[in-house]
Design a protein around this motif. Structure first.
Motif, PDB file in Angstrom:
ATOM      1  N   PRO A   5       3.454   1.483   4.731  1.00  0.00           N
ATOM      2  CA  PRO A   5       2.254   1.978   4.070  1.00  0.00           C
ATOM      3  C   PRO A   5       1.714   0.947   3.086  1.00  0.00           C
ATOM      4  CG  PRO A   5       4.195   3.029   3.152  1.00  0.00           C
ATOM      5  CD  PRO A   5       4.663   2.163   4.284  1.00  0.00           C
ATOM      6  N   LEU A   9      -1.621   2.860  -1.488  1.00  0.00           N
ATOM      7  CA  LEU A   9      -1.176   4.226  -1.203  1.00  0.00           C
ATOM      8  C   LEU A   9       0.114   4.530  -1.946  1.00  0.00           C
ATOM      9  CD1 LEU A   9      -1.411   6.868   0.584  1.00  0.00           C
ATOM     10  CD2 LEU A   9       0.217   5.712   2.071  1.00  0.00           C
ATOM     11  N   LEU A  10       1.050   3.589  -1.950  1.00  0.00           N
ATOM     12  CA  LEU A  10       2.320   3.792  -2.635  1.00  0.00           C
ATOM     13  C   LEU A  10       2.126   3.966  -4.137  1.00  0.00           C
ATOM     14  CD1 LEU A  10       4.499   1.152  -0.771  1.00  0.00           C
ATOM     15  CD2 LEU A  10       4.522   3.620  -0.453  1.00  0.00           C
ATOM     16  N   GLN A  13       0.664   7.424  -4.711  1.00  0.00           N
ATOM     17  CA  GLN A  13       1.645   8.472  -4.429  1.00  0.00           C
ATOM     18  C   GLN A  13       2.708   8.547  -5.518  1.00  0.00           C
ATOM     19  OE1 GLN A  13       1.262  10.548  -1.902  1.00  0.00           O
ATOM     20  NE2 GLN A  13       3.105  11.691  -2.332  1.00  0.00           N
ATOM     21  N   CYS A  58      10.035   2.479   0.903  1.00  0.00           N
ATOM     22  CA  CYS A  58       8.575   2.586   0.795  1.00  0.00           C
ATOM     23  C   CYS A  58       8.047   3.746   1.621  1.00  0.00           C
ATOM     24  CB  CYS A  58       7.915   1.279   1.219  1.00  0.00           C
ATOM     25  SG  CYS A  58       8.168  -0.042   0.026  1.00  0.00           S
ATOM     26  N   LYS A  59       8.630   3.974   2.776  1.00  0.00           N
ATOM     27  CA  LYS A  59       8.218   5.108   3.610  1.00  0.00           C
ATOM     28  C   LYS A  59       8.513   6.425   2.889  1.00  0.00           C
ATOM     29  CE  LYS A  59       8.871   7.162   8.133  1.00  0.00           C
ATOM     30  NZ  LYS A  59       9.654   7.161   9.370  1.00  0.00           N
ATOM     31  N   ALA A  62       5.921   6.948   0.204  1.00  0.00           N
ATOM     32  CA  ALA A  62       4.649   7.353   0.796  1.00  0.00           C
ATOM     33  C   ALA A  62       4.663   8.817   1.221  1.00  0.00           C
ATOM     34  CB  ALA A  62       4.318   6.469   1.996  1.00  0.00           C
ATOM     35  N   GLU A  63       5.805   9.302   1.660  1.00  0.00           N
ATOM     36  CA  GLU A  63       5.934  10.703   2.085  1.00  0.00           C
ATOM     37  C   GLU A  63       6.110  11.656   0.911  1.00  0.00           C
ATOM     38  OE1 GLU A  63       9.219  10.540   4.779  1.00  0.00           O
ATOM     39  OE2 GLU A  63       7.998   9.681   6.397  1.00  0.00           O
TER      40      GLU A  63
END
Length: 71
Positions: A5, A9-10, A13, A58-59, A62-63
């Protein structure tokens, strides 16, 4: 370099109370989570995965699975 991502965005978030987090904060949180993942794999003898630990961290950010608190 992380493309997905995106860093923007990170940062959004990871932010608190509608304010974006700093890039420094993102780096610290992602590095700490990556170390936790690495230690878990080393302790449990899990085989190496395709994704690197920092990519997994990082994923997760992002979630929305990873949050931080100010001390």
């Amino acid at each position: 370099m992380i493309n997905q991502p995106s860093v923007d965005l990170l940062i959004e978030q990871l932010g608190l109370d509608g304010q974006a987090a700093s890039r420094y904060c993102l780096c610290v949180v992602a590095a700490k989570r990556a170390r936790q993942i690495l230690e878990h794999h080393a302790a449990h003898g899990d085989p190496d995965e395709y994704l690197k630990e920092i990519s997994v961290a990082c994923k997760e950010i992002a979630e929305g699975k990873i949050k931080y608190t100010k001390d």
